[in-house]
Design a protein around this motif. Structure first.
Motif, PDB file in Angstrom:
ATOM      1  N   PRO A  87       0.735  -1.181   0.022  1.00  0.00           N
ATOM      2  CA  PRO A  87      -0.093   0.035  -0.024  1.00  0.00           C
ATOM      3  C   PRO A  87       0.909   1.279  -0.066  1.00  0.00           C
ATOM      4  O   PRO A  87       0.573   2.453  -0.533  1.00  0.00           O
ATOM      5  CB  PRO A  87      -0.857  -0.083   1.239  1.00  0.00           C
ATOM      6  N   VAL A  88       1.987   1.400   0.688  1.00  0.00           N
ATOM      7  CA  VAL A  88       3.031   2.428   0.688  1.00  0.00           C
ATOM      8  C   VAL A  88       3.473   2.593  -0.695  1.00  0.00           C
ATOM      9  O   VAL A  88       3.531   3.754  -1.354  1.00  0.00           O
ATOM     10  CB  VAL A  88       3.846   2.356   1.736  1.00  0.00           C
ATOM     11  N   ILE A  89       4.005   1.467  -1.445  1.00  0.00           N
ATOM     12  CA  ILE A  89       4.643   1.773  -2.831  1.00  0.00           C
ATOM     13  C   ILE A  89       3.565   2.110  -3.520  1.00  0.00           C
ATOM     14  O   ILE A  89       3.773   3.084  -4.639  1.00  0.00           O
ATOM     15  CB  ILE A  89       5.100   0.334  -3.031  1.00  0.00           C
ATOM     16  N   ARG A  90       2.229   1.750  -3.575  1.00  0.00           N
ATOM     17  CA  ARG A  90       1.064   2.177  -4.369  1.00  0.00           C
ATOM     18  C   ARG A  90       0.818   3.546  -4.131  1.00  0.00           C
ATOM     19  O   ARG A  90       0.788   4.210  -5.268  1.00  0.00           O
ATOM     20  CB  ARG A  90      -0.247   1.380  -4.095  1.00  0.00           C
ATOM     21  N   ALA A  91       0.879   3.940  -2.936  1.00  0.00           N
ATOM     22  CA  ALA A  91       0.566   5.426  -2.688  1.00  0.00           C
ATOM     23  C   ALA A  91       1.738   6.359  -3.231  1.00  0.00           C
ATOM     24  O   ALA A  91       1.570   7.405  -3.864  1.00  0.00           O
ATOM     25  CB  ALA A  91       0.304   5.861  -1.122  1.00  0.00           C
ATOM     26  N   ILE A  92       3.110   6.017  -3.131  1.00  0.00           N
ATOM     27  CA  ILE A  92       4.296   6.562  -3.503  1.00  0.00           C
ATOM     28  C   ILE A  92       4.000   6.768  -5.056  1.00  0.00           C
ATOM     29  O   ILE A  92       4.252   7.943  -5.833  1.00  0.00           O
ATOM     30  CB  ILE A  92       5.546   6.228  -3.367  1.00  0.00           C
ATOM     31  N   ARG A  93       3.678   5.727  -5.900  1.00  0.00           N
ATOM     32  CA  ARG A  93       3.679   5.638  -7.079  1.00  0.00           C
ATOM     33  C   ARG A  93       2.574   6.494  -7.788  1.00  0.00           C
ATOM     34  O   ARG A  93       2.663   7.182  -8.616  1.00  0.00           O
ATOM     35  CB  ARG A  93       3.464   4.303  -7.590  1.00  0.00           C
ATOM     36  N   GLU A  94       1.406   6.569  -7.039  1.00  0.00           N
ATOM     37  CA  GLU A  94       0.144   7.354  -7.481  1.00  0.00           C
ATOM     38  C   GLU A  94       0.638   9.078  -7.379  1.00  0.00           C
ATOM     39  O   GLU A  94       0.439   9.734  -7.995  1.00  0.00           O
ATOM     40  CB  GLU A  94      -1.049   7.170  -6.553  1.00  0.00           C
ATOM     41  N   LEU A  95       1.407   9.182  -6.312  1.00  0.00           N
ATOM     42  CA  LEU A  95       2.023  10.719  -6.203  1.00  0.00           C
ATOM     43  C   LEU A  95       3.028  11.026  -7.108  1.00  0.00           C
ATOM     44  O   LEU A  95       2.804  12.223  -7.878  1.00  0.00           O
ATOM     45  CB  LEU A  95       2.631  10.776  -4.727  1.00  0.00           C
ATOM     46  N   ASN A  96       3.961  10.018  -7.713  1.00  0.00           N
ATOM     47  CA  ASN A  96       4.767  10.314  -8.616  1.00  0.00           C
ATOM     48  C   ASN A  96       4.371  10.463 -10.028  1.00  0.00           C
ATOM     49  O   ASN A  96       4.695  11.448 -10.791  1.00  0.00           O
ATOM     50  CB  ASN A  96       5.930   9.012  -8.634  1.00  0.00           C
ATOM     51  N   MET A  97       3.164   9.601 -10.253  1.00  0.00           N
ATOM     52  CA  MET A  97       2.492   9.860 -11.476  1.00  0.00           C
ATOM     53  C   MET A  97       1.696  11.015 -11.633  1.00  0.00           C
ATOM     54  O   MET A  97       1.670  11.535 -12.775  1.00  0.00           O
ATOM     55  CB  MET A  97       1.371   8.439 -11.697  1.00  0.00           C
ATOM     56  N   THR A  98       1.333  11.511 -10.619  1.00  0.00           N
ATOM     57  CA  THR A  98       0.534  12.627 -10.360  1.00  0.00           C
ATOM     58  C   THR A  98       1.563  14.047 -10.793  1.00  0.00           C
ATOM     59  O   THR A  98       1.420  14.978 -11.753  1.00  0.00           O
ATOM     60  CB  THR A  98      -0.242  13.029  -9.154  1.00  0.00           C
ATOM     61  N   THR A  99       2.445  13.969 -10.138  1.00  0.00           N
ATOM     62  CA  THR A  99       3.326  15.325 -10.371  1.00  0.00           C
ATOM     63  C   THR A  99       4.330  15.139 -11.620  1.00  0.00           C
ATOM     64  O   THR A  99       4.458  16.178 -12.126  1.00  0.00           O
ATOM     65  CB  THR A  99       4.468  15.237  -9.191  1.00  0.00           C
ATOM     66  N   TRP A 100       4.460  14.045 -11.920  1.00  0.00           N
ATOM     67  CA  TRP A 100       5.050  13.693 -13.265  1.00  0.00           C
ATOM     68  C   TRP A 100       4.145  14.339 -14.559  1.00  0.00           C
ATOM     69  O   TRP A 100       4.585  15.153 -15.192  1.00  0.00           O
ATOM     70  CB  TRP A 100       5.054  12.082 -13.777  1.00  0.00           C
ATOM     71  N   LEU A 101       2.830  14.009 -14.286  1.00  0.00           N
ATOM     72  CA  LEU A 101       2.032  14.569 -15.408  1.00  0.00           C
ATOM     73  C   LEU A 101       1.819  16.161 -15.122  1.00  0.00           C
ATOM     74  O   LEU A 101       1.532  16.872 -16.171  1.00  0.00           O
ATOM     75  CB  LEU A 101       0.577  13.835 -15.280  1.00  0.00           C
ATOM     76  N   ALA A 102       1.837  16.588 -13.651  1.00  0.00           N
ATOM     77  CA  ALA A 102       1.684  17.783 -13.596  1.00  0.00           C
ATOM     78  C   ALA A 102       2.462  18.996 -14.276  1.00  0.00           C
ATOM     79  O   ALA A 102       2.294  20.007 -14.605  1.00  0.00           O
ATOM     80  CB  ALA A 102       1.557  18.154 -11.929  1.00  0.00           C
ATOM     81  N   GLN A 103       3.840  18.366 -14.384  1.00  0.00           N
ATOM     82  CA  GLN A 103       4.874  19.222 -15.003  1.00  0.00           C
ATOM     83  C   GLN A 103       4.695  19.538 -16.644  1.00  0.00           C
ATOM     84  O   GLN A 103       5.397  20.471 -17.042  1.00  0.00           O
ATOM     85  CB  GLN A 103       6.313  18.663 -14.840  1.00  0.00           C
ATOM     86  N   THR A 104       3.552  18.717 -17.288  1.00  0.00           N
ATOM     87  CA  THR A 104       3.350  18.991 -18.567  1.00  0.00           C
ATOM     88  C   THR A 104       1.924  19.456 -18.609  1.00  0.00           C
ATOM     89  O   THR A 104       1.418  19.895 -19.679  1.00  0.00           O
ATOM     90  CB  THR A 104       3.606  18.089 -19.306  1.00  0.00           C
ATOM     91  N   MET A 105       1.270  20.046 -17.688  1.00  0.00           N
ATOM     92  CA  MET A 105      -0.022  20.260 -17.675  1.00  0.00           C
ATOM     93  C   MET A 105      -0.333  21.700 -18.605  1.00  0.00           C
ATOM     94  O   MET A 105      -1.357  21.910 -19.255  1.00  0.00           O
ATOM     95  CB  MET A 105      -0.865  20.360 -16.425  1.00  0.00           C
TER      96      MET A 105
END
Length: 299
Positions: A252-270
């Motif tokens: 669950p911790v790895i999943r939550a970290i990956r979700e945060l990484n995926m969100t901020t990765w996409l945010a840098q191209t919004m």
């Protein structure tokens, strides 16, 4: 990266042109293949792919990793034309790679599991040191670099708080697989099937020495959190790799970290697309509730 210059296609087009000019490669007919953490271009004049990155250190590591993998005859992207080091243009690194003439056909979960299993059996490199793995090395930098007005300040503060909480939780994890060289961003999108049928690993800049659960859990998150992988395909992946991360209590911790990484990765191209901006805001809203179904689009 040049001070006060955001990583945009306008910047990467200019950097790609300057880097190619410096090594006498023609950019006539070059096309942008992908824009995200890096900008990837294909030249028309030669079977070469030009990769414009955000970090000189990451680009240098990527070239070391490419030569290490080639030394083990591991199927992965190869450097082109003896360009063994990045060309740096005003602080922006550019690397040159052999074009992989890709054929049609999806990479299966079983094939992904086999590639990952084989990668994790490689011994660490001896002529350079892989950095110690960090689960969220780019989150703070991405948030700091967000142009004013693109995200609500409350959302940015929420993401920073989530980063701090997850950092603490990660430090308390107990891993069960032996550590070793890991890809760092291993998913089927970072595999390509060449015309001869061989599957090759690409995007080598996040390689590190660390917990293999990190790589192994990628497909697990895509299956459990997003439903992008069916149960049948997921079980084929587990059989090929030999370990089911979902059954590990740290997942669950790895999943939550990956979700945060995926969100901020996409945010840098919004700023590049209204669709991306809408998706980023949806993801942040979902992250505020651990129970909310993750109906996220793949980018």
């Amino acid at each position: 990266m040049p001070a006060n210059k955001p990583f945009t296609t306008e910047l990467t087009d200019a950097v790609m042109q300057a880097a190619c000019d410096s090594v006498r490669l023609s950019t006539a007919g070059a096309s942008l293949l992908r824009f995200g953490e890096n900008a990837i271009y294909r030249l028309a004049s030669l079977p070469v792919v030009v990769r414009v990155g955000r970090s000189v250190d990451a680009a240098e590591k990527e070239t070391h990793v490419a030569r290490w993998l080639e030394g083990h005859e591991f199927p992965a992207a190869r450097l082109a034309l003896d360009f063994n080091e990045p060309v740096v243009v005003e602080g922006v690194p550019v690397t040159f790679w052999e074009n992989i003439d890709e054929t049609s056909g999806d990479i299966t979960s079983s094939e992904f599991g086999t590639i990952l299993h084989d990668l994790h059996r490689l011994p660490p490199p001896t002529d350079f040191a892989l950095p110690a793995f960090e689960p969220m090395p780019k989150v703070e930098k991405r948030l700091h670099a967000m142009p004013e007005g693109q995200l609500d300040p409350d959302d940015i503060e929420f993401l920073r708080d989530k980063f701090k909480d997850l950092s603490t939780e990660y430090e308390q994890l107990r891993f069960v697989l032996p550590p070793g060289p890991i890809h760092g961003d291993a998913h089927v999108g970072n595999l390509m099937r060449a015309r001869d049928g061989q599957i090759k690993l690409i995007d080598l800049e996040d390689f590190a020495f660390g917990p293999r659960e990190w790589d192994a859990a990628v497909l697990s998150v895509r299956h459990q959190a997003f439903g992008w992988v069916t149960e049948e395909d997921y079980q084929r992946y587990v059989a090929a790799y030999g370990f089911d991360p979902i059954k590990w209590d740290g997942f669950p911790v790895i999943r939550a970290i990956r979700e945060l990484n995926m969100t901020t990765w996409l945010a840098q191209t919004m700023g590049e697309s209204a669709d991306v901006a809408d998706e980023v805001r949806k993801r942040i809203s979902d992250l505020r509730d651990d129970q909310t179904p993750r109906d996220w689009r793949a980018f």
